[in-house]
Design an enzyme around this catalytic site. Sequence first.
Site, PDB file in Angstrom:
ATOM      1  N   GLU A 168      43.727  -1.555 -24.831  1.00 41.72           N
ATOM      2  CA  GLU A 168      44.208  -0.799 -23.678  1.00 41.72           C
ATOM      3  C   GLU A 168      45.675  -1.070 -23.370  1.00 41.72           C
ATOM      4  OE1 GLU A 168      41.652  -1.935 -20.433  1.00 41.72           O
ATOM      5  OE2 GLU A 168      41.627  -4.021 -21.075  1.00 41.72           O
ATOM      6  N   CYS A 174      35.478   3.993 -24.684  1.00 40.17           N
ATOM      7  CA  CYS A 174      34.791   4.168 -23.407  1.00 40.17           C
ATOM      8  C   CYS A 174      35.612   5.117 -22.551  1.00 40.17           C
ATOM      9  CB  CYS A 174      34.655   2.830 -22.672  1.00 40.17           C
ATOM     10  SG  CYS A 174      33.807   1.558 -23.608  1.00 40.17           S
ATOM     11  N   ARG A 196      30.223  -3.362 -16.929  1.00 39.01           N
ATOM     12  CA  ARG A 196      31.251  -3.895 -16.045  1.00 39.01           C
ATOM     13  C   ARG A 196      30.660  -5.003 -15.181  1.00 39.01           C
ATOM     14  NH1 ARG A 196      32.465   1.916 -15.154  1.00 39.01           N
ATOM     15  NH2 ARG A 196      34.396   2.432 -16.254  1.00 39.01           N
ATOM     16  N   ARG A 234      31.743  -6.925 -20.470  1.00 36.00           N
ATOM     17  CA  ARG A 234      33.171  -7.217 -20.312  1.00 36.00           C
ATOM     18  C   ARG A 234      33.347  -8.290 -19.249  1.00 36.00           C
ATOM     19  NH1 ARG A 234      36.849  -2.413 -18.193  1.00 36.00           N
ATOM     20  NH2 ARG A 234      35.989  -3.138 -16.206  1.00 36.00           N
ATOM     21  N   HIS A 252       0.827  -1.208   0.000  1.00 34.32           N
ATOM     22  CA  HIS A 252       0.000   0.000   0.000  1.00 34.32           C
ATOM     23  C   HIS A 252       0.862   1.258   0.000  1.00 34.32           C
ATOM     24  CE1 HIS A 252      -2.037   3.299   2.208  1.00 34.32           C
ATOM     25  NE2 HIS A 252      -2.988   3.029   1.334  1.00 34.32           N
ATOM     26  N   GLY A 306      39.999   1.441 -24.363  1.00 32.65           N
ATOM     27  CA  GLY A 306      39.974   1.846 -22.959  1.00 32.65           C
ATOM     28  C   GLY A 306      41.018   2.932 -22.769  1.00 32.65           C
ATOM     29  N   SER A 307      40.594   4.178 -22.880  1.00 31.03           N
ATOM     30  CA  SER A 307      41.559   5.288 -22.970  1.00 31.03           C
ATOM     31  C   SER A 307      42.379   5.455 -21.706  1.00 31.03           C
ATOM     32  CB  SER A 307      40.838   6.589 -23.324  1.00 31.03           C
ATOM     33  OG  SER A 307      39.854   6.903 -22.363  1.00 31.03           O
ATOM     34  N   ASN A 308      41.850   5.109 -20.550  1.00 29.58           N
ATOM     35  CA  ASN A 308      42.609   5.289 -19.308  1.00 29.58           C
ATOM     36  C   ASN A 308      43.833   4.384 -19.266  1.00 29.58           C
ATOM     37  OD1 ASN A 308      40.983   7.285 -18.258  1.00 29.58           O
ATOM     38  ND2 ASN A 308      39.702   5.877 -17.087  1.00 29.58           N
TER      39      ASN A 308
END
Length: 797
Positions: A675, A746, A505, A573, A415, A696-698
């Site tokens: 990466e 990403c 992820r 991934r 409710h 994965g640019s980092n």
Amino acid sequence: MNYIKTFHEVGIHDVHLVGGKNASLGELCQNLTSLDIKVPCGFAVTVAGFDAFVKKGGLNAQLHDLIAKIDYVTLSNLQQISDEAKRQIIASEMPADLSREILEAFDHMLKKYGPDIHVAVRSSATAEDMANASFAGQYESFLNIHGKDELIAAVKKCYASLYNARALKYRIDRGFSLEDAQLSVGIQTMIRADLASSGVCFTVDPDTGFSDVVVITGAWGLGDNIVQGKVEPDEFHVFKPSIVARKNGIIRKRLGSKALTLGYATIGVGVENRNTTEAKRNSWVLTNEEIELLAKWSMRIEQHYKMPMDIEWAKDGNTKELYIVQARPETVHAHRDRLVLHEYSVDTKSVAICRGQAVGTNIAMGRARILGSISEAHRIEPGDILVAESTNPDWDVVMKKASAIVTNHGGRTSHAAIVARELGVPAIVGSTNATEIISEGEWITVNCTEGKIGKVHRGKIPWTVIEHRLDKIPATHTAPMLVLSDPDKAYEWSFYPSEGVGLMRMEFLITSVIQVHPMALAFFDKVGNPDDRSKIEMLTKGYPDKPSYFIDMLAQGIATMAAAFYSKDVIVRFSDFKTNEYASLLGGAAFEEHEENPMIGFRGASRYYHERYQAGFEMECKAIDRVRRHMGLTNVKVMIPFCRTVAELVKVLGVMGRNGLMRGEYGLEVYMMVEVPSNAILADAFAAHVDGFSIGSNDLTQLTLGVDRDSELVAPLFSERDEAVEWMITRSIEAAHKHGIKIGLCGQAPSDDTGFAEFLIEHGIDSISFNPDSLIRGIQAIHEAEVKTETTQHIAL
């Protein structure tokens, strides 16, 4: 007969004769029982019967005079007026012809089902179960009625409930006439759910309005416990397209505590609660076959009504058969404006003091008012936050004042949850201890913006909200996608203007939901820590073996995400923990070695074919295979992270193929993260084995420049715009285009740096994936970069 209609004689267009509830039951009986949907039979006492009752007792003038005395400004005498109106109705005598017709219809039921049958006697008002006002729970129903005298008394009590204080208040708030309301009564064969289970089905997700799922809740015994929020029910999500495709449609299951079971009273009529046995509390109220059957029935009902529906079901403990006992329009999301997107940014550094199931997707703050009963309603002021054990329809007057609602008990179809959605305020239900943890009068913030789990914070937590008009967001050639991890928010995120999920992820599911190291489940006997062993045993209770727990929980999370975005791509991934992160999971210490530099150690692809983790990776593969092959969610793609060499890639593909994930089978596409510098340098060789790249640019920036991205000392050197990093990205894009495979990126950088977005688009990136809070800004950046790039190319020509 003048006052009686069987359910087979009425339909949805007869609301003026038998009220909304009975009209809907008639519609089900007339049109859907032929589709093998079971509906309990019965009959309706028409509104003409109510009119005859009122006239016979001379109640018209008395009720008119009472209504005229209501103080419409303060409503201070509403309860007093209600009590007197009900007293007069119950004290009045039933007209002889009306009583005779009711009992004759009841005799027909006795002849058909035997003298020992029990019935449910339900109120059905002419203004009930409409698309713009449900009136849910405003009027009374009486269960386990046996015998003619009890039946007549129950009908009169239903008539009296037309003047419940909550019903009067509801009509006042929505501008309905208090005197023109009319009531029919339904008499329906009781389904012996007291010996089995019952619950509710929504043909849309009740919080977000996501329309591709049927959400089913259920508890042991009769269903009032769920509606009144006295129990935390089991909850099941069924994906409609999978059902249509004849696949396993159950994408999510959540076991509720179900502490109470509502059954027939031990003595006399009526019902009473009993404590649920531990075995039943730990058991599902429905089998998988029953869940899917209810979903199919719900879909047929929705198709017939051509609108989202709120449906009640019951299982007979004697026959073991399922029944639909009510269906009404879903009133919250039917008219929701889906062109408006509200983006919340909440300062969540404060630790939550209690949690529960979130209702709604917004946030509120106010002073906490802890009410032990409705008699304390006078203590709450507009804007306060109502905190209570649970609520029922008597609380509607006080709930309307609240800026948020928190209850100890209840589920998302209780409710409190239903009313909160209708009022548009956030609620947290099933917190278990809110009334103990929260202090009376303190400022608290109720946050329902972070998925299915709602949080209560002490004090005033700042937040901002931005309103986006989706029809004003520009279209782009480059696909904007999302980076996601939490399936609890998947339905809400599905309304964002994305082309799918560029990166899901898996790690969030393993840490927050599964909580156990995969190898500790595969080789439980090697877990030496007694505390870890005890916790793992608790988590895996009810599963035939411990790996089944991992596979099932991971599959549910991935399936929920895939269903939310179906049929757009969802690229999942495989797990990419570092050894120190794996070691922190339950049982993980027994399977991980210490590494000085986990960032470039035993991670990603290197684990998947190694004896120290291959059994865990095989469970990941089996979970994804279940989602794709058995649930039919073939929009799931897979991605291999941190793959250093082509030989390593081939080994991983081999393990995948042996565990149900053969590239190309059932349309499976395999992606690889770019990466590691070797990925870009040998991009042509890697491209021959996959269907796509995701940059994965980092990590790529970190490893190309030799810069620890977590070090503040060298942070100024970390830049995706560095010439060496841009060379790596350019090389990867060129190789992908050469081999006809997709490539995306990403990362946060394109939304923060328009120049970087221009660089990517100029070189032909296919997609860019953003976190949800950056998506709108990212789309704007893509659009501006595309316009600038096209202009530059046009000038060059």
